[in-house]
Motif scaffolding. Sequence first.
Motif, mmCIF file in Angstrom:
data_model
loop_
_atom_site.group_PDB
_atom_site.id
_atom_site.type_symbol
_atom_site.label_atom_id
_atom_site.label_comp_id
_atom_site.label_asym_id
_atom_site.label_seq_id
_atom_site.Cartn_x
_atom_site.Cartn_y
_atom_site.Cartn_z
ATOM 1 N N VAL A 259 -4.156 -3.543 0.695
ATOM 2 C CA VAL A 259 -3.095 -2.536 0.600
ATOM 3 C C VAL A 259 -2.063 -3.293 1.465
ATOM 4 C CG1 VAL A 259 -4.661 -1.303 1.612
ATOM 5 C CG2 VAL A 259 -3.711 -3.098 3.605
ATOM 6 N N GLY A 260 -1.899 -5.000 1.404
ATOM 7 C CA GLY A 260 -0.603 -5.710 1.923
ATOM 8 C C GLY A 260 0.250 -5.482 0.598
ATOM 9 N N GLY A 261 -0.464 -5.516 -0.608
ATOM 10 C CA GLY A 261 0.834 -5.041 -1.975
ATOM 11 C C GLY A 261 0.881 -4.243 -2.083
ATOM 12 N N VAL A 270 -1.748 -7.224 7.377
ATOM 13 C CA VAL A 270 -1.803 -6.649 8.735
ATOM 14 C C VAL A 270 -0.556 -5.723 8.834
ATOM 15 C CG1 VAL A 270 -1.758 -7.546 10.587
ATOM 16 C CG2 VAL A 270 -3.178 -8.853 9.507
ATOM 17 N N ARG A 271 0.526 -6.184 8.154
ATOM 18 C CA ARG A 271 2.012 -5.236 8.661
ATOM 19 C C ARG A 271 1.670 -3.771 7.879
ATOM 20 N NH1 ARG A 271 7.112 -5.514 6.651
ATOM 21 N NH2 ARG A 271 6.912 -6.271 5.099
ATOM 22 N N ALA A 272 0.872 -4.232 7.019
ATOM 23 C CA ALA A 272 0.717 -2.528 6.220
ATOM 24 C C ALA A 272 0.143 -2.192 6.916
ATOM 25 C CB ALA A 272 -0.171 -3.049 4.807
ATOM 26 N N LEU A 273 -1.502 -1.905 7.577
ATOM 27 C CA LEU A 273 -2.253 -1.241 8.287
ATOM 28 C C LEU A 273 -1.721 -0.897 10.051
ATOM 29 C CD1 LEU A 273 -5.388 -4.146 8.123
ATOM 30 C CD2 LEU A 273 -4.731 -1.340 6.944
ATOM 31 N N ARG A 274 -0.730 -1.896 10.163
ATOM 32 C CA ARG A 274 -0.184 -1.745 11.259
ATOM 33 C C ARG A 274 0.818 -0.708 11.370
ATOM 34 N NH1 ARG A 274 1.310 -7.668 14.013
ATOM 35 N NH2 ARG A 274 -1.052 -7.763 14.834
#
Length: 342
Positions: A259-261, A270-274
Motif C-alpha cells: 500500500v506504500g506504493g 506505515v504512512r499509507a496505513l496511517r
Amino acid sequence: MAAHPPLAPGWIARPHLRCDIGDLPLESGEVLRDAFVSYVMHGEPARQREGVILALTAIGSTHHRLDFLIGPGAPLDTDRHCVLVVDALGNGLSSSPSNSVLQAGSRFPRFTIRDMVESQRRLLAHLAVERLAAVVGASMGGMQALQWAVSHPDRMRSVVAMTPMARTARWSQLVNELARRALFEDAGCSRPRARAEAMRLWAPLTKLVMPRTPRAVEEIPDHAALLATMEQLATDLGQHGPDPFDWCWQSFAYDAHDVGGTPGFGGDTVRALRSIRARTLVLAPAEDLYNPPFAASQLAGVIPRCRFVELAGHDGHASASGPPAECNEQLKREIGAFLGEG
C-alpha cells in the motif's frame, strides 16, 4: 466470461452480471484492452442508496468465497444493504488471460492490486455508487480492501480485512513462487506443464500446505489417507482448477503488493496505513502458512481506528474460508457486531 465452477454446498446462486469498463491503463504503463468486470448482487438494488457493501475475492477464487457471510440477518446483511461481490482481475470471470480476446495467455499484461481496485472503482461509477457502507475481503480480498481504504479514504465507513497483508511478506512470495514452478516449465511462466503433472504438486500445495496448519493436517488418520487426499485434490482440480495463466498473473499482483506504493506515499507503508480514515476490523489466526500472522497484527497496530481479532482454532489461512473452519461462528459474530455498530 469463463465457465463457472460447479456450485459447492453453501454457495449462493445469483445471476452473473458484467460491466464493460473499456481500455484500462495499468500501473505498469501497459493497457488492458476491452476490460470487463464480473460481479453479483445480493439484496435489493434499491438499497444502493442506503449503502453498498463491496466484497472482494481472494487469489484463485470467485465471488462465492464470502457466501457464508452473506444473507438476511447475516454479517453482510442483505436486509440492510446491497452486497456487491466483484470478481478480481485474473480470476477467470473478470478480464483474465484465459478469457481475453486481444491479449490471451502470456500476452495478457501484468496488473496490480491497485489495478484491481481501479477496475472496481469504474464498476461503482457505472452503477452510480458513491459512498460504501463497508469494503470486505479475505486474503487477497483483504489486501484489496486495505488498498481501497488508502486509495479512496472517503468512500467507505468501514473496512473488514481477514488474513490480510499491507505489504506482501517474503514468505508469501516464496510460497507463490513454488506454486508457479508447479504450474509452469519455465521461469517466465510461458509454458504450462501438462495439467495432470502440474496438479500433482500444485493441488496439495495450495489446498493443504498453504491454507492449513500442521495441527489441522494431523487430523487425517494415516499416511495412506494423506496420499489419497492429495490424489483426490489433484484429480478434482485437474477438472475444475484455475487456468495456470490466471492464477499466475494474480500471484504476480499478490507478490508486488505494498500500500506504500500508492501515489503520494513514496513507498512508505506505515504512512499509507496511517492515512486510513475508515473504522477497520482486522481478523487473523495465530498460525498461517500463507499470509504470516505478524503481517496482520502489525498493520492493525498502525491503522488509527482499528480493532484486531485473533481467530481461534487451527485452520490457518483457511480460517477465513467459511465452514468447516473452527472459527466460523467467531467470524460471523465479530463481523456482524462490527458492521452493526457502523
